[in-house]
Design an enzyme around this catalytic site. Structure first.
Site, mmCIF file in Angstrom:
data_model
loop_
_atom_site.group_PDB
_atom_site.id
_atom_site.type_symbol
_atom_site.label_atom_id
_atom_site.label_comp_id
_atom_site.label_asym_id
_atom_site.label_seq_id
_atom_site.Cartn_x
_atom_site.Cartn_y
_atom_site.Cartn_z
ATOM 1 N N LEU A 100 -61.231 92.343 -43.922
ATOM 2 C CA LEU A 100 -60.814 92.274 -45.327
ATOM 3 C C LEU A 100 -59.322 92.000 -45.461
ATOM 4 O O LEU A 100 -58.501 92.513 -44.704
ATOM 5 C CB LEU A 100 -61.154 93.586 -46.043
ATOM 6 C CG LEU A 100 -62.641 93.928 -46.132
ATOM 7 C CD1 LEU A 100 -62.833 95.221 -46.930
ATOM 8 C CD2 LEU A 100 -63.444 92.793 -46.751
ATOM 9 N N HIS A 101 -59.005 91.167 -46.438
ATOM 10 C CA HIS A 101 -57.619 90.886 -46.789
ATOM 11 C C HIS A 101 -57.509 90.935 -48.308
ATOM 12 O O HIS A 101 -58.502 91.185 -49.006
ATOM 13 C CB HIS A 101 -57.164 89.545 -46.205
ATOM 14 C CG HIS A 101 -58.050 88.383 -46.551
ATOM 15 N ND1 HIS A 101 -58.241 87.938 -47.843
ATOM 16 C CD2 HIS A 101 -58.824 87.587 -45.765
ATOM 17 C CE1 HIS A 101 -59.057 86.908 -47.845
ATOM 18 N NE2 HIS A 101 -59.447 86.683 -46.593
ATOM 19 N N GLY A 155 -57.348 88.742 -50.508
ATOM 20 C CA GLY A 155 -58.251 87.840 -51.243
ATOM 21 C C GLY A 155 -59.561 88.545 -51.574
ATOM 22 O O GLY A 155 -60.055 88.480 -52.704
ATOM 23 N N HIS A 156 -60.114 89.253 -50.580
ATOM 24 C CA HIS A 156 -61.340 90.017 -50.817
ATOM 25 C C HIS A 156 -61.073 91.159 -51.820
ATOM 26 O O HIS A 156 -61.883 91.424 -52.704
ATOM 27 C CB HIS A 156 -61.847 90.660 -49.521
ATOM 28 C CG HIS A 156 -62.161 89.699 -48.409
ATOM 29 N ND1 HIS A 156 -61.487 89.698 -47.209
ATOM 30 C CD2 HIS A 156 -63.092 88.711 -48.316
ATOM 31 C CE1 HIS A 156 -61.998 88.766 -46.414
ATOM 32 N NE2 HIS A 156 -62.960 88.147 -47.059
ATOM 33 N N GLN A 174 -74.941 81.251 -40.413
ATOM 34 C CA GLN A 174 -74.062 80.220 -40.974
ATOM 35 C C GLN A 174 -73.064 79.665 -39.966
ATOM 36 O O GLN A 174 -72.218 78.844 -40.319
ATOM 37 C CB GLN A 174 -73.353 80.747 -42.223
ATOM 38 C CG GLN A 174 -72.278 81.772 -41.966
ATOM 39 C CD GLN A 174 -71.807 82.415 -43.259
ATOM 40 O OE1 GLN A 174 -72.554 83.122 -43.930
ATOM 41 N NE2 GLN A 174 -70.556 82.153 -43.626
ATOM 42 N N LYS A 179 -61.610 79.922 -53.132
ATOM 43 C CA LYS A 179 -61.131 79.451 -51.838
ATOM 44 C C LYS A 179 -62.239 78.672 -51.104
ATOM 45 O O LYS A 179 -61.981 77.672 -50.463
ATOM 46 C CB LYS A 179 -60.665 80.673 -51.046
ATOM 47 C CG LYS A 179 -60.781 80.612 -49.582
ATOM 48 C CD LYS A 179 -59.580 79.984 -48.958
ATOM 49 C CE LYS A 179 -59.634 80.038 -47.443
ATOM 50 N NZ LYS A 179 -60.917 80.340 -46.854
ATOM 51 N N VAL A 187 -56.422 83.565 -53.632
ATOM 52 C CA VAL A 187 -55.211 84.371 -53.437
ATOM 53 C C VAL A 187 -54.424 83.770 -52.279
ATOM 54 O O VAL A 187 -54.994 83.459 -51.221
ATOM 55 C CB VAL A 187 -55.570 85.843 -53.143
ATOM 56 C CG1 VAL A 187 -54.307 86.675 -52.940
ATOM 57 C CG2 VAL A 187 -56.415 86.414 -54.273
ATOM 58 N N LEU A 209 -55.066 82.854 -48.268
ATOM 59 C CA LEU A 209 -55.484 83.943 -47.376
ATOM 60 C C LEU A 209 -56.864 83.641 -46.810
ATOM 61 O O LEU A 209 -57.744 83.168 -47.536
ATOM 62 C CB LEU A 209 -55.542 85.263 -48.151
ATOM 63 C CG LEU A 209 -54.296 86.146 -48.103
ATOM 64 C CD1 LEU A 209 -53.085 85.390 -48.596
ATOM 65 C CD2 LEU A 209 -54.497 87.406 -48.899
HETATM 66 P P1 AMP Z 1 -65.536 85.689 -46.269
HETATM 67 O O1 AMP Z 1 -65.409 87.099 -45.808
HETATM 68 O O2 AMP Z 1 -64.493 84.789 -45.708
HETATM 69 O O3 AMP Z 1 -66.927 85.153 -46.160
HETATM 70 O O4 AMP Z 1 -65.217 85.716 -47.816
HETATM 71 C C1 AMP Z 1 -65.892 86.587 -48.700
HETATM 72 C C2 AMP Z 1 -65.556 86.200 -50.116
HETATM 73 O O5 AMP Z 1 -64.153 86.288 -50.313
HETATM 74 C C3 AMP Z 1 -65.935 84.746 -50.424
HETATM 75 O O6 AMP Z 1 -66.444 84.683 -51.756
HETATM 76 C C4 AMP Z 1 -64.630 84.025 -50.300
HETATM 77 O O7 AMP Z 1 -64.559 82.847 -51.060
HETATM 78 C C5 AMP Z 1 -63.668 85.072 -50.822
HETATM 79 N N1 AMP Z 1 -62.315 84.798 -50.348
HETATM 80 C C6 AMP Z 1 -61.902 84.584 -49.079
HETATM 81 N N2 AMP Z 1 -60.580 84.291 -49.042
HETATM 82 C C7 AMP Z 1 -60.151 84.321 -50.327
HETATM 83 C C8 AMP Z 1 -58.902 84.083 -50.968
HETATM 84 N N3 AMP Z 1 -57.807 83.761 -50.271
HETATM 85 N N4 AMP Z 1 -58.839 84.190 -52.303
HETATM 86 C C9 AMP Z 1 -59.948 84.494 -53.032
HETATM 87 N N5 AMP Z 1 -61.143 84.733 -52.496
HETATM 88 C C10 AMP Z 1 -61.258 84.640 -51.169
#
Ligand code: AMP
Length: 290
Positions: A33-34, A36-37, A61, A149, A176, A184
């Site tokens: 998690l960052h 953005g999440h 995936q 993103k 974000v 991010l």
């Molecule tokens: P992931 O863990 O990378 O599969 O991402 C989980 C959710 O967080 C997805 O809907 C991504 O689009 C969203 N996400 C990842 N990075 C960002 C970011 N920098 N800003 C906004 N949402 C993000």
């Protein structure tokens, strides 16, 4: 915050809340998690009484030569961050519970998945939509939040929910970014300091595209040329740099609603970014950090 790993336990958790009239929001993630999440969690909380966040690195995936095995995983850290941000339920199912066997039936993502990430990563979106469908059936939220993103993914999820009558609202929140513009991503952890600098070429290219459009260019070729020049200056060869609408079709004229998509490899790390031209890269939220 409650920890849930069982599938039927997850369903019961939401059902008991919805039975009491509570509105449940859901943020699916692959963990690591960052901010953005976590901003998705903030947005999810604004319109709901309870927030469920899932952490599941979905093998379906990833292609056979992709980074499934080395994808960053740290559930203890994710748990602490989620709890601190006010998540009510952390759903972290086991791989064997999610996929007791390789699923014989998957979601067919259709033409919106044929280009861009779908072309570079065959089978990727069938894997994404299949796990999102499963998660939405297990969590049964009123609303689910996705990040812009991953624009192509967010648009595909929205169409899946609409076309297949999922009865869940799909919301999309802006990307974000770090203060210098880098979007991010959990995969940014793979970048060396030098590659981190090179990676800025993606957001810089989007800014160039945006400037060309703001300067009056409406012809997609002319607008794209500005972005390509910014990528070439950094030595980044894009997988694609495209100007599209919400159905991932090339636009004939560039407008405020047009989305510029870019993806490319920096070292061995694939990075993606995009901007809605009318909102601009600088219209996206930022986070203060190294
Ligand atoms: P992931 O863990 O990378 O599969 O991402 C989980 C959710 O967080 C997805 O809907 C991504 O689009 C969203 N996400 C990842 N990075 C960002 C970011 N920098 N800003 C906004 N949402 C993000």
């Amino acid at each position: 915050m409650e920890d849930v790993t069982g599938l039927s336990e997850m369903r019961a958790w939401t059902r008991s809340r919805r039975a009491r009239g509570r509105r449940v929001a859901f943020v699916p993630t692959m963990g690591a998690l960052h901010e953005g999440h976590l901003r998705l969690v903030d947005r999810a909380r604004e319109g709901a009484d309870a927030v469920v966040l899932s952490v599941f690195v979905n093998p379906l995936q990833f292609g056979p030569h992709e980074d499934f095995a080395r994808y960053p995983r740290d559930l203890d850290r994710d748990r602490a961050l989620a709890a601190e941000r006010g998540v009510d339920c952390l759903f972290a199912p086991d791989r064997d519970a999610m996929y007791p066997a390789e699923p014989l039936v998957q979601v067919a993502p259709g033409p919106m998945a044929e280009r861009f990430e779908g072309a570079v990563r065959p089978g990727h979106f069938a894997g994404v939509l299949t796990v999102v469908a499963k998660l939405l059936h297990l969590v049964e939220p009123d609303v689910a939040w996705f990040g812009r993103k991953d624009f192509q993914q967010a648009m595909l999820v929205r169409r899946m929910a609409r076309d297949l009558d999922f009865g869940v609202a799909i919301e999309v929140a802006p990307t974000v970014r770090e203060l210098d513009g880098l979007a991010l991503s959990s995969r940014n952890a793979y970048l060396t300091p030098d590659q981190r600098r090179t990676a800025l070429a993606l957001s810089r290219a989007l800014r160039s595209v945006e400037q060309a459009w703001r300067g009056g260019a409406a012809d997609p070729e002319a607008v794209r040329a500005a972005g390509r020049a910014a990528l070439a200056a950094a030595g980044v060869t894009p997988d694609y740099l495209a100007l599209v609408d919400e159905e991932l079709r090339d636009v004939e004229r560039v407008t405020a609603a047009t989305v510029a998509l870019v993806a490319g490899r920096v070292g061995t790390t694939r990075l993606l970014d995009n901007v809605v031209l009318g909102e601009g890269v600088s219209g996206d939220p930022t986070v203060r950090r190294g």
